[in-house]
Design an enzyme around this catalytic site. Structure first.
Site, PDB file in Angstrom:
ATOM      1  N   CYS A  11      70.661 116.025  42.748  1.00 33.56           N
ATOM      2  CA  CYS A  11      69.240 115.952  42.438  1.00 33.56           C
ATOM      3  C   CYS A  11      68.400 115.832  43.693  1.00 33.56           C
ATOM      4  CB  CYS A  11      68.973 114.746  41.538  1.00 33.56           C
ATOM      5  SG  CYS A  11      70.307 114.421  40.413  1.00 33.56           S
ATOM      6  N   HIS A  42      73.221 116.656  28.727  1.00 35.74           N
ATOM      7  CA  HIS A  42      73.995 117.574  29.579  1.00 35.74           C
ATOM      8  C   HIS A  42      74.990 116.912  30.524  1.00 35.74           C
ATOM      9  CE1 HIS A  42      72.060 117.526  33.685  1.00 35.74           C
ATOM     10  NE2 HIS A  42      71.067 116.978  33.009  1.00 35.74           N
ATOM     11  N   ASN A  47      74.617 107.244  39.454  1.00 33.12           N
ATOM     12  CA  ASN A  47      75.075 108.637  39.429  1.00 33.12           C
ATOM     13  C   ASN A  47      75.872 109.044  40.666  1.00 33.12           C
ATOM     14  OD1 ASN A  47      72.173 108.176  40.121  1.00 33.12           O
ATOM     15  ND2 ASN A  47      72.377 110.230  40.980  1.00 33.12           N
ATOM     16  N   THR A  95      56.853 120.527  19.335  1.00 36.89           N
ATOM     17  CA  THR A  95      57.770 120.976  18.296  1.00 36.89           C
ATOM     18  C   THR A  95      59.208 120.626  18.671  1.00 36.89           C
ATOM     19  OG1 THR A  95      56.298 122.780  17.713  1.00 36.89           O
ATOM     20  CG2 THR A  95      58.603 123.008  17.028  1.00 36.89           C
ATOM     21  N   GLN A 117      74.263 108.409  32.816  1.00 40.24           N
ATOM     22  CA  GLN A 117      75.645 108.596  33.257  1.00 40.24           C
ATOM     23  C   GLN A 117      76.631 107.750  32.458  1.00 40.24           C
ATOM     24  OE1 GLN A 117      76.828 110.689  35.510  1.00 40.24           O
ATOM     25  NE2 GLN A 117      74.969 111.379  36.554  1.00 40.24           N
ATOM     26  N   ALA A 154      66.740 112.944  30.504  1.00 36.61           N
ATOM     27  CA  ALA A 154      66.588 111.584  31.033  1.00 36.61           C
ATOM     28  C   ALA A 154      65.390 111.463  31.968  1.00 36.61           C
ATOM     29  CB  ALA A 154      67.869 111.138  31.731  1.00 36.61           C
ATOM     30  N   THR A 155      65.028 112.544  32.663  1.00 37.49           N
ATOM     31  CA  THR A 155      63.847 112.482  33.532  1.00 37.49           C
ATOM     32  C   THR A 155      62.612 112.159  32.694  1.00 37.49           C
ATOM     33  OG1 THR A 155      64.799 114.055  35.107  1.00 37.49           O
ATOM     34  CG2 THR A 155      62.396 113.804  35.136  1.00 37.49           C
TER      35      THR A 155
HETATM   36  C1  LIG Z   1      71.036 113.309  35.620  1.00 40.14           C
HETATM   37  C2  LIG Z   1      70.328 112.012  35.666  1.00 40.14           C
HETATM   38  C3  LIG Z   1      68.976 111.913  35.338  1.00 40.14           C
HETATM   39  C4  LIG Z   1      68.148 113.129  34.980  1.00 40.14           C
HETATM   40  O1  LIG Z   1      68.500 113.571  33.722  1.00 40.14           O
HETATM   41  P1  LIG Z   1      67.957 114.989  33.169  1.00 40.14           P
HETATM   42  O2  LIG Z   1      68.391 114.980  31.754  1.00 40.14           O
HETATM   43  O3  LIG Z   1      68.647 116.020  34.010  1.00 40.14           O
HETATM   44  O4  LIG Z   1      66.486 115.001  33.333  1.00 40.14           O
HETATM   45  C5  LIG Z   1      68.380 110.672  35.347  1.00 40.14           C
HETATM   46  N1  LIG Z   1      69.081 109.581  35.685  1.00 40.14           N
HETATM   47  C6  LIG Z   1      70.376 109.628  36.018  1.00 40.14           C
HETATM   48  C7  LIG Z   1      71.105 108.384  36.361  1.00 40.14           C
HETATM   49  C8  LIG Z   1      71.041 110.845  36.034  1.00 40.14           C
HETATM   50  O5  LIG Z   1      72.322 110.889  36.381  1.00 40.14           O
END
Ligand SMILES: *Cc1c(COP(=O)(O)O)cnc(C)c1O
Length: 389
Positions: A330, A208, A158, A245, A186, A78-79
């Site tokens: 985070c 994840h 989150n 890739t 989330q 998500a980042t």
């Molecule tokens: C965990 C999270 C992210 C980051 O996601 P990653 O897959 O760990 O990079 C971004 N936004 C929210 C709301 C999250 O909870």
């Protein structure tokens, strides 16, 4: 000594990350060994085999959010999806305007990306939500300007688990021709997402937090959205939007964990809610406990409380038998910008985020409730002692 009813510590930090479901691990393994082909190799069966697996997973991810497979772009999480969505769309629309709107309670992957865009010459308005964590729609609408090109609002927070009214926010954006990006990291498996009806243009997803592996995610890009400016250059994978890739085993894992989430949501969400509500009832019976964030517009597995006693941060730092979050994972333990924002600059003291997950049992919840109650009562008793001022 009687055997412990549960193995300790009890993991109640499922919004930080989740274990990979064994069914997902099983699906991933062959793609690391015998079926190792590069999905971009078009001249032999190793490549065709991997390509077919990648496309099946793309379909599974698309199905959970009711999108079409062509609208899903693989990323590392998500980042990266947030970076690609915000930078890619802001840059693609720069000729039309350079004003962006978001919310103070977004994840740092959105906030930091917006700060970087400010350095590139964009103007960002960050709105403060109400004390319940939800955006005031009238205030939101009045922040939009003729040069606003992009809005970013997360679906589920989150830290406090509140669910924003994305349908209403999207309708306001749509009426003005403004793109809407939604961080839904989330939300998957917790909230039904229907992108055929939701007016959302870009949506960030990750595996994840939904019982899949770390390091794989996706960006939904609605058909017809202006071509995003790529942030990763190379072999032109993913229709030029994200080179590199494809990680077949990770992608297969994400497809499988999203498939399972879709299949089990209807029974799993009420189960999580019952466990969370048990914790909520038990802990809010203590008069020093206050709940942070709206309890109605909220995902089923999140409880965020503040223990309203001075000097109990030591107790919270030493909750050895339950794995909970005392600040967003985070942020490396810093003061929560989310709680500061909803309480007007003042951080809520001693916050504890408890997030229940697929592998938590009723016995674990009973243990955690008893343990937390004892710890909080100990703190209270110490405060009641004459020496405490
Ligand atoms: C965990 C999270 C992210 C980051 O996601 P990653 O897959 O760990 O990079 C971004 N936004 C929210 C709301 C999250 O909870």
């Amino acid at each position: 000594m009687p055997a412990l009813p549960v193995s300790l510590p009890v993991y109640l930090d499922n919004s930080a990350t989740t274990p990979v479901d064994p069914r997902v691990v099983e699906k991933m393994l062959p793609w690391l060994t015998s079926r190792f082909g590069n999905p971009a190799s078009s001249s032999h069966s190793f490549g065709h085999d991997a390509r077919a697996a990648v496309e099946a997973a793309r379909g599974a991810v698309a199905r959970l959010v009711n999108a079409s497979a062509q609208e899903i772009i693989w990323t590392s999480g998500a980042t990266e999806s947030n970076n690609l969505a915000l930078k890619g769309a802001a840059q693609a629309c720069a000729a039309r305007g350079r004003h962006l709107v978001s919310v103070q309670t977004e994840h740092n992957a959105v906030l930091d990306t917006l700060r970087d865009l400010e350095k590139q010459g964009y103007t960002v308005t960050l709105l403060a939500p109400q004390t319940n964590g939800l955006l005031d729609l009238a205030q939101f609408e009045s922040a939009l300007r003729p040069d606003t090109t992009l809005v970013s609002v997360m679906m589920v927070n989150n830290e406090i688990g509140v669910v924003q009214d994305i349908a209403a926010i999207g309708a306001i954006c749509r009426a003005r021709g403004i793109l809407l990006h939604v961080d839904a990291a989330q939300a998957t498996g917790k909230v039904a997402i229907d992108l055929k009806t939701l007016p959302v243009d870009l949506m960030s997803l990750t595996a994840h937090k939904t019982y899949g592996p770390k390091g794989i995610g996706a960006l939904y890009v609605r058909k017809g959205t202006p071509a995003l400016a790529p942030q990763m250059h190379g072999g032109g994978h993913e229709r030029g939007m994200r080179s590199g890739t494809l990680a077949t085993h990770q992608i297969v894992g994400m497809g499988e964990c999203f498939r399972i989430a879709g299949e089990e949501m209807a029974t799993e969400v009420p189960r999580l809610r019952a466990l969370r509500d048990k914790l909520h009832r038990g802990l809010s019976a203590l008069d020093c406990v206050r709940v942070n964030g709206d309890m109605q517009q909220r995902i089923a597995n999140n409880l965020n409380i503040s223990v309203m006693l001075p000097d109990c941060d030591q107790m919270i730092a030493m909750l050895t038998d339950v794995a909970v979050s005392s600040a967003s994972a985070c942020m490396g333990g810093g003061a929560s910008h989310v709680l500061q924002s909803i309480y007007g600059g003042q951080a809520a003291p001693n916050a504890i985020r408890i997030t229940v997950g697929r592998f938590n049992t009723e016995e674990e919840i009973d243990f955690a409730l008893d343990y937390l109650t004892r710890k909080i009562r100990e703190c209270q008793a110490r405060k009641a002692a004459p020496a405490a001022a």
